[in-house]
Design an enzyme around this catalytic site. Structure first.
Site, mmCIF file in Angstrom:
data_model
loop_
_atom_site.group_PDB
_atom_site.id
_atom_site.type_symbol
_atom_site.label_atom_id
_atom_site.label_comp_id
_atom_site.label_asym_id
_atom_site.label_seq_id
_atom_site.Cartn_x
_atom_site.Cartn_y
_atom_site.Cartn_z
ATOM 1 N N LYS A 157 -40.075 37.470 8.359
ATOM 2 C CA LYS A 157 -41.310 37.729 8.248
ATOM 3 C C LYS A 157 -41.596 39.119 8.579
ATOM 4 C CE LYS A 157 -43.123 32.957 8.601
ATOM 5 N NZ LYS A 157 -43.924 32.118 9.326
ATOM 6 N N ARG A 217 -36.741 27.369 11.771
ATOM 7 C CA ARG A 217 -36.807 27.489 10.337
ATOM 8 C C ARG A 217 -36.349 28.756 9.682
ATOM 9 N NH1 ARG A 217 -40.686 29.128 6.804
ATOM 10 N NH2 ARG A 217 -41.153 27.785 4.869
HETATM 11 C C1 7PM Z 1 -44.387 34.408 1.519
HETATM 12 C C2 7PM Z 1 -45.065 34.757 2.743
HETATM 13 C C3 7PM Z 1 -43.738 33.415 1.304
HETATM 14 C C4 7PM Z 1 -44.875 33.699 3.971
HETATM 15 C C5 7PM Z 1 -43.546 32.477 2.395
HETATM 16 C C6 7PM Z 1 -44.221 32.515 3.582
HETATM 17 C C7 7PM Z 1 -43.974 28.822 7.917
HETATM 18 C C8 7PM Z 1 -44.077 27.596 7.042
HETATM 19 C C9 7PM Z 1 -44.152 29.143 5.867
HETATM 20 C C10 7PM Z 1 -43.993 28.880 9.388
HETATM 21 C C11 7PM Z 1 -43.882 26.379 9.178
HETATM 22 C C12 7PM Z 1 -42.330 31.955 5.039
HETATM 23 C C13 7PM Z 1 -43.792 31.795 4.754
HETATM 24 N N1 7PM Z 1 -43.879 29.889 7.170
HETATM 25 N N2 7PM Z 1 -44.106 26.180 7.808
HETATM 26 N N3 7PM Z 1 -44.122 27.747 5.813
HETATM 27 N N4 7PM Z 1 -43.956 27.342 9.919
HETATM 28 N N5 7PM Z 1 -43.844 25.060 9.759
HETATM 29 O O1 7PM Z 1 -42.207 32.960 5.586
HETATM 30 O O2 7PM Z 1 -43.825 29.725 10.068
HETATM 31 O O3 7PM Z 1 -41.503 31.248 4.806
HETATM 32 S S1 7PM Z 1 -44.135 30.043 4.484
#
Ligand code: 7PM
Length: 278
Positions: A224, A258
């Protein structure tokens, strides 16, 4: 003592931290099109992650990236459901579906998903009721301040931890009201979802405080911006930073981590575990 979380027909041991592997099925995650090559690529990625020690595969068909375009229900269903079906047919693993749409949740439940992972914590129309139809699927309720398009624009809190705790309590109550047992819930503070850099690290430092709610905690920190911006690293250079956050999250009591890099995360968590038990 053995603690288990029921995830549909499967059961997850949450006594030790579990690794959830991220499987992106958004079009920008594939270089060329074609339905079969897409499923094939997804199956290979799932196989690799399971071999590396992931016990949950999280399939996401909607990009929640700040400023990302909305995805139609039809497109999201077409991306996610065939991959879910293919994975459940081939592997005995828990599949989590990252969605905020009631009909995608409903189809996911009908096709063997074990977890509904909703960054909007079942606040969209119809979601609570769809999830209440099932009695055994687990639900991850994530905290987000604002909406993906604007959430990183000056996020503000009275008290970061208390505000998130109050949000969790409200969502747990909303679930109970429609008959969703609290034993099915997972809480996620939502790193990067309406939090400044300082707020994200403060949240990471204080995640232990959510343990008073007595529910499993999921932490998504992998690659992130809070890592990239702190270290000045591009997305493909954030492995070390991501591993550091995974260790800290596990030490803070997160039961599910995750991540994109399953093998490396499983290794660092094993080192942490060996240290704790000795
Ligand atoms: C671009 C920016 C693509 C951010 C994807 C993301 C989470 C999630 C995501 C989280 C839960 C990523 C995010 N983040 N579900 N879905 N917790 N439960 O970095 O932190 O994967 S999408």
């Amino acid at each position: 003592m053995l603690k288990n979380l029921c995830c549909g027909k499967n059961s997850l041991n949450i006594e030790l931290p579990q690794v959830m592997g991220i499987l992106n099925v958004t079009p920008d995650s594939f270089s060329d099109g074609g339905k079969f090559s897409r499923i094939d690529i997804a199956l290979k990625q799932a196989e690799q992650m399971i071999g590396d020690g992931a016990t949950i595969i999280d399939i996401g068909g909607e990009s929640t990236r700040p400023g990302a375009k909305d995805v139609s229900e039809q497109d999201e269903l077409a991306r996610v459901i065939p991959v879910l079906v293919a994975i459940k047919k081939r592997f005995n693993t828990i599949v989590s579906i990252d969605t905020s749409k009631a009909n995608v949740m409903s189809e996911a439940i009908n096709h063997g998903a074990g977890i509904i992972n909703d960054v909007r914590a079942l606040q969209n129309e119809g979601c609570l009721h769809v999830v209440a139809q099932s009695t055994d699927i687990a639900i991850c309720l994530m905290h987000m301040q604002g909406l993906p398009r604007t959430m990183q624009h000056k996020p503000q809190y009275q008290d970061l931890i208390s505000d998130i705790k109050i949000f969790f309590e409200q969502r747990i109550f909303a679930c109970q009201q429609v008959g969703i047992s609290s034993s099915r819930l997972i809480l996620d503070p939502g790193f990067g979802f309406g939090k400044s850099l300082d707020q994200n690290y403060s949240l990471l430092a204080k995640m232990k405080e959510f343990r008073s709610l007595n529910l499993p905690i999921l932490a998504g920190l992998s690659r992130k911006s809070m890592i990239g911006n702190l270290l000045n690293r591009e997305v493909n250079e954030r492995l070390a930073g991501s591993l550091a956050t995974a260790i800290i999250a596990a030490q803070q009591g997160a039961q599910i981590i995750r991540v994109h890099d399953v093998k490396e995360t499983v290794d660092v968590l094993k080192v942490l575990q060996a240290t704790i038990t000795n």
